[in-house]
Write a protein that holds these residues in place. Structure first.
Motif, mmCIF file in Angstrom:
data_model
loop_
_atom_site.group_PDB
_atom_site.id
_atom_site.type_symbol
_atom_site.label_atom_id
_atom_site.label_comp_id
_atom_site.label_asym_id
_atom_site.label_seq_id
_atom_site.Cartn_x
_atom_site.Cartn_y
_atom_site.Cartn_z
ATOM 1 N N GLU A 206 0.853 -1.193 0.000
ATOM 2 C CA GLU A 206 0.000 0.000 0.000
ATOM 3 C C GLU A 206 0.889 1.242 0.000
ATOM 4 O O GLU A 206 1.962 1.247 0.584
ATOM 5 N N TYR A 207 0.409 2.297 -0.653
ATOM 6 C CA TYR A 207 1.159 3.546 -0.743
ATOM 7 C C TYR A 207 0.350 4.691 -0.140
ATOM 8 O O TYR A 207 -0.831 4.848 -0.441
ATOM 9 N N VAL A 208 1.017 5.464 0.718
ATOM 10 C CA VAL A 208 0.387 6.630 1.339
ATOM 11 C C VAL A 208 1.318 7.822 1.142
ATOM 12 O O VAL A 208 2.510 7.749 1.462
ATOM 13 N N SER A 209 0.786 8.906 0.621
ATOM 14 C CA SER A 209 1.557 10.138 0.436
ATOM 15 C C SER A 209 0.999 11.209 1.371
ATOM 16 O O SER A 209 -0.206 11.466 1.372
ATOM 17 N N ILE A 210 1.874 11.810 2.166
ATOM 18 C CA ILE A 210 1.460 12.850 3.108
ATOM 19 C C ILE A 210 1.715 14.211 2.477
ATOM 20 O O ILE A 210 2.864 14.615 2.266
ATOM 21 N N ASN A 211 0.658 14.902 2.155
ATOM 22 C CA ASN A 211 0.763 16.198 1.498
ATOM 23 C C ASN A 211 1.431 17.211 2.429
ATOM 24 O O ASN A 211 0.932 17.492 3.517
ATOM 25 N N GLY A 212 2.576 17.752 2.008
ATOM 26 C CA GLY A 212 3.289 18.756 2.796
ATOM 27 C C GLY A 212 4.297 18.188 3.766
ATOM 28 O O GLY A 212 5.050 18.937 4.391
ATOM 29 N N GLY A 213 4.337 16.862 3.908
ATOM 30 C CA GLY A 213 5.293 16.254 4.828
ATOM 31 C C GLY A 213 6.692 16.226 4.234
ATOM 32 O O GLY A 213 6.860 16.046 3.024
ATOM 33 N N ASN A 214 7.709 16.390 5.073
ATOM 34 C CA ASN A 214 9.086 16.337 4.569
ATOM 35 C C ASN A 214 9.826 15.147 5.175
ATOM 36 O O ASN A 214 9.227 14.277 5.816
ATOM 37 N N HIS A 215 11.134 15.073 4.983
ATOM 38 C CA HIS A 215 11.920 13.916 5.422
ATOM 39 C C HIS A 215 12.145 13.918 6.937
ATOM 40 O O HIS A 215 11.914 12.919 7.607
ATOM 41 N N GLY A 216 12.600 15.062 7.446
ATOM 42 C CA GLY A 216 12.973 15.129 8.853
ATOM 43 C C GLY A 216 11.826 14.940 9.815
ATOM 44 O O GLY A 216 12.029 14.455 10.937
ATOM 45 N N GLN A 217 10.623 15.296 9.416
ATOM 46 C CA GLN A 217 9.492 15.218 10.333
ATOM 47 C C GLN A 217 8.925 13.809 10.484
ATOM 48 O O GLN A 217 7.948 13.621 11.213
ATOM 49 N N PHE A 218 9.554 12.817 9.868
ATOM 50 C CA PHE A 218 9.212 11.440 10.216
ATOM 51 C C PHE A 218 9.805 11.098 11.579
ATOM 52 O O PHE A 218 9.434 10.095 12.188
ATOM 53 N N GLY A 219 10.733 11.938 12.030
ATOM 54 C CA GLY A 219 11.267 11.853 13.378
ATOM 55 C C GLY A 219 11.029 13.185 14.064
ATOM 56 O O GLY A 219 10.250 14.014 13.598
ATOM 57 N N SER A 220 11.734 13.389 15.183
ATOM 58 C CA SER A 220 11.613 14.658 15.901
ATOM 59 C C SER A 220 13.012 15.082 16.348
ATOM 60 O O SER A 220 13.413 14.875 17.494
ATOM 61 N N TYR A 221 13.758 15.670 15.394
ATOM 62 C CA TYR A 221 15.144 16.066 15.664
ATOM 63 C C TYR A 221 15.516 17.369 14.979
ATOM 64 O O TYR A 221 16.698 17.698 14.857
ATOM 65 N N GLY A 222 14.527 18.103 14.501
ATOM 66 C CA GLY A 222 14.809 19.385 13.870
ATOM 67 C C GLY A 222 15.067 19.261 12.384
ATOM 68 O O GLY A 222 14.991 18.173 11.813
ATOM 69 N N PRO A 223 15.381 20.377 11.726
ATOM 70 C CA PRO A 223 15.616 20.369 10.276
ATOM 71 C C PRO A 223 16.768 19.463 9.879
ATOM 72 O O PRO A 223 17.769 19.376 10.582
ATOM 73 N N GLN A 224 16.624 18.792 8.736
ATOM 74 C CA GLN A 224 17.676 17.916 8.230
ATOM 75 C C GLN A 224 18.350 18.556 7.020
ATOM 76 O O GLN A 224 17.691 19.161 6.172
ATOM 77 N N LYS A 225 19.649 18.413 6.948
ATOM 78 C CA LYS A 225 20.425 18.980 5.851
ATOM 79 C C LYS A 225 19.900 18.476 4.509
ATOM 80 O O LYS A 225 19.703 17.279 4.313
ATOM 81 N N GLY A 226 19.666 19.397 3.586
ATOM 82 C CA GLY A 226 19.221 19.043 2.244
ATOM 83 C C GLY A 226 17.726 18.858 2.101
ATOM 84 O O GLY A 226 17.230 18.645 0.988
ATOM 85 N N ASP A 227 16.995 18.948 3.197
ATOM 86 C CA ASP A 227 15.551 18.738 3.154
ATOM 87 C C ASP A 227 14.827 20.035 2.798
ATOM 88 O O ASP A 227 15.364 21.128 2.955
ATOM 89 N N SER A 228 13.593 19.906 2.312
ATOM 90 C CA SER A 228 12.742 21.074 2.066
ATOM 91 C C SER A 228 11.993 21.436 3.342
ATOM 92 O O SER A 228 11.802 20.596 4.227
ATOM 93 N N ALA A 229 11.545 22.673 3.396
ATOM 94 C CA ALA A 229 10.718 23.084 4.533
ATOM 95 C C ALA A 229 9.369 22.372 4.447
ATOM 96 O O ALA A 229 8.787 22.269 3.365
ATOM 97 N N PRO A 230 8.865 21.858 5.560
ATOM 98 C CA PRO A 230 7.569 21.180 5.530
ATOM 99 C C PRO A 230 6.435 22.173 5.334
ATOM 100 O O PRO A 230 6.544 23.342 5.706
#
Length: 257
Positions: A206-230
């Motif tokens: 199954e595939y789920v796409s979270i509209n507006g979600g970014n890479h780093g926010q799958f965790g809770s550690y702040g902005p990740q290098k190279g990521d887009s703003a959520p």
């Protein structure tokens, strides 16, 4: 040159070699440490037991369980992303424990799942006969897939958070159920590789796409290098991830491996 002198020279060369190796190892460790993402204040708080969730720390990782002692199947094993401390995923684990699941977050050597592919063994062995799903974020998901490909008879399913199964972790010939969750604002995940890696997934994916979600926010550690703003908040993304997982796991509630 006497035999004694030659021996002394070789001893000095060996000593210098050991010192050099030690310095390189120490430098590498310090560099990786400086590049590692640490838990947010929110994540640090979620690492503490409360009236709803019991949190324990062991040699191989953290365990989150509902405080009332009632465990809903399946048990959930999680592999952290590369260079992300495991505690950074405590809000994710805590929310799933509140829903009744036992959740394990694996500790990886140097915070790299490449060195801890088989960490799930100890968790599965704690509760033989119960149902387990495994998954992970980014690098963690890829090595969760490698584990699953070698232990698919012990697992019911696998889930990916901004991750994929590479050729070494192909699950195409297994009967596992799979869940793929991605965010539309993720600039770290290589979408070309992610798309081609679909060939390594089982038929029941199954595939789920979270509209507006970014890479780093799958965790809770702040902005990740190279990521887009959520485009959505961390809590909102977490809620959508947990909802997707819970809906997917309905199929395993009454199944035993």
């Amino acid at each position: 040159m006497t035999k004694t002198k030659r021996k002394r020279i070789w001893l000095r060369i060996l000593l210098a070699g050991f010192v050099l190796i030690a310095l390189v190892a120490a430098g590498s460790f310090l560099y990786l440490k400086s590049q590692t993402y640490t838990p947010s204040t929110k994540a640090e708080s979620a690492l503490q037991s409360n009236s709803e969730v019991n949190v324990t720390e062991g040699k191989d990782g953290y365990t989150f369980e509902p405080a009332d002692g009632s465990i809903m199947q399946p048990n959930i094993i999680f592999y952290p992303g590369g260079l992300v401390e495991p505690g950074s995923y405590s809000p994710f684990a805590s929310e799933l424990a509140k829903l009744g699941h036992r959740v394990y977050i694996a500790k990886m050597p140097l915070n790299l799942a490449i060195f801890g592919q088989n960490k799930a063994d100890s968790f599965v062995q704690e509760h033989p006969g119960e149902t387990f799903v495994i998954g992970g974020h980014s690098l963690g998901g890829a090595f969760a897939a490698r584990y699953a490909s070698e232990h698919n008879d012990q697992l019911a399913g696998i889930y990916f958070l901004a991750s994929y199964a590479d050729d070494s972790g192909s699950l195409a010939d297994t009967d596992l159920a799979a869940l793929q969750i991605t965010g539309t604002s993720d600039a770290v995940l290589n979408l070309d590789v992610w798309e081609s890696s679909k060939a390594n997934l089982p038929e029941l994916t199954e595939y789920v796409s979270i509209n507006g979600g970014n890479h780093g926010q799958f965790g809770s550690y702040g902005p990740q290098k190279g990521d887009s703003a959520p485009q959505i908040g961390e809590d909102d993304q977490l809620e959508k991830v947990v909802d997707a997982l819970q809906n997917w796991m309905e199929q395993f509630k009454n199944n035993l491996v």
